[in-house]
Design an enzyme around this catalytic site. Structure first.
Site, PDB file in Angstrom:
ATOM      1  N   CYS A 140       0.826  -1.307   0.062  1.00 61.58           N
ATOM      2  CA  CYS A 140       0.047   0.002   0.062  1.00 61.58           C
ATOM      3  C   CYS A 140       0.962   1.316   0.097  1.00 61.58           C
ATOM      4  CB  CYS A 140      -0.890  -0.065   1.286  1.00 61.58           C
ATOM      5  SG  CYS A 140      -0.007  -0.016   2.932  1.00 61.58           S
ATOM      6  N   HIS A 274      -2.260   0.721   7.324  1.00 60.78           N
ATOM      7  CA  HIS A 274      -2.680   0.823   5.731  1.00 60.78           C
ATOM      8  C   HIS A 274      -2.342   2.307   5.303  1.00 60.78           C
ATOM      9  CE1 HIS A 274      -4.151  -0.354   1.981  1.00 60.78           C
ATOM     10  NE2 HIS A 274      -5.500   0.195   2.030  1.00 60.78           N
ATOM     11  N   ASN A 294      -8.717   4.317  -2.184  1.00 61.20           N
ATOM     12  CA  ASN A 294      -8.214   2.820  -1.650  1.00 61.20           C
ATOM     13  C   ASN A 294      -7.457   2.178  -2.770  1.00 61.20           C
ATOM     14  OD1 ASN A 294      -7.274   0.839   0.239  1.00 61.20           O
ATOM     15  ND2 ASN A 294      -9.277   0.367   0.619  1.00 61.20           N
TER      16      ASN A 294
END
Length: 331
Positions: A140, A274, A294
């Site tokens: 991420c 994240h 995202n």
């Protein structure tokens, strides 16, 4: 007639406040539908039983979240048969590397918020690139930082580029590829690396590999510096967002896994794990929100995006310093 009107109003109120819930007695039916919809295959009966047990727990959690009078709705999605530990370990990736560096300049932002528009979203100006899917690779940190650079490039040149996350996974020697990394160390490694190449020259594999840069690739962007921002007031993120473009930020993703749509208010904040990209903010039904991009594909959330309520430190979004890159436009 008056009684009829009152009944209609009461029914509307009940409907508005009705929390979507799964019938737990039908968990087996939901599970079989889930398996068909997501082409899930298990090694044996034992694994299927274990996955069904996790799926039942997911249904209970979804029902609980949908009862919280939150304005967000949670539903079954592709993660429904995975434990939280599996999701966090495979599908996030914010993690402290063995080596740490700090070349980024730190800026403290403690002034009162400026006067800006009530609603702002870089997507409306076509400055946010398409949703990507990191899959079962904890990168991420690479996706969020490169997405911010893609947006900076679009803001400057009015053209979309698609940078290679695999370049960062393989050729960043401080962060740990699919095993995790940090936002500011990613930017620092970009400075050391030189030019960034596009996806078509270094395609995504979603696994750790030796660096395959040959030296004859055509780099499109060169990072010459980076900033880390100490933001004392969440409201100041609005000014920062409009000034520097979309911002990569760290969150606790535990509370967004089963998100479907709406504005999240109640969101776990137990530890950052994240990285996502802040792209906008606004107000809906008198609820102020932030919009994040995202990296779990377009089939998750609001076509790959999610929204959280402002000024409640939702998902721990202000627990870590925000970061941005300085691009060398003369390179």
């Amino acid at each position: 007639m008056k009684k009829l009107v009152i009944c209609i109003i009461l029914n509307l109120i009940v409907a508005k406040n009705y929390a979507f819930a799964y019938d737990l007695l039908k968990a087996g039916d939901y599970f079989e539908t889930f398996l068909a919809n997501y082409n899930k295959m298990y090694n044996d009966t034992s694994e299927k039983e274990r996955r069904f047990s996790i799926f039942q727990q997911t249904l209970e959690e979804i029902n609980y979240k949908n009862r919280l009078n939150d304005s967000a709705v949670y539903q079954i999605n592709k993660f429904a048969d995975l434990s939280k530990n599996e999701i966090i370990s495979k599908y996030t990736g914010l993690n402290m590397p063995v080596q740490t560096t700090n070349f980024c300049k730190t800026i403290v932002i403690d002034q009162p918020p400026g006067k800006g528009p009530l609603n702002f979203d870089w997507r409306q100006q076509n400055k946010v690139t398409s949703i990507k899917n990191q899959k079962a690779c904890g990168a991420c940190w690479a996706f969020a930082t490169l997405a911010s650079i893609e947006s900076q490039y679009a803001i400057k040149n009015n053209v979309h580029i698609d940078l290679s996350e695999q370049q960062m996974i393989d050729c960043d020697y401080v962060d740990m590829g699919c095993d995790g990394g940090l936002l500011h160390t990613a930017f620092e490694q970009m400075i050391q690396m030189g030019e960034l190449v596009q996806e078509h020259e270094y395609p995504y594999a979603g696994v750790n590999k030796p660096c395959e840069l040959r030296g004859d690739e055509t780099g499109v962007v060169k990072v010459k510096g980076c900033y880390r921002y100490v933001v004392f007031r969440e409201e100041k993120l609005k000014d920062l967002l409009r000034a520097v473009g979309p911002i990569p930020m760290a969150i606790d993703a535990s509370g967004i896994v089963n998100y479907h749509h709406g504005i999240i208010h109640y969101c776990e904040n137990y530890g950052l794990n994240h990285a996502v990209l802040l792209v906008g903010y606004g107000v809906e039904n008198n609820v102020p929100f932030w919009t994040f991009k995202n990296t779990w594909g377009k089939d998750w959330g609001e076509e790959g995006y999610f929204r959280v309520r402002q000024n409640v430190d939702a998902c721990g979004m202000t627990n870590e310093l925000a970061s941005s890159a300085v691009i060398d436009w003369d390179a």
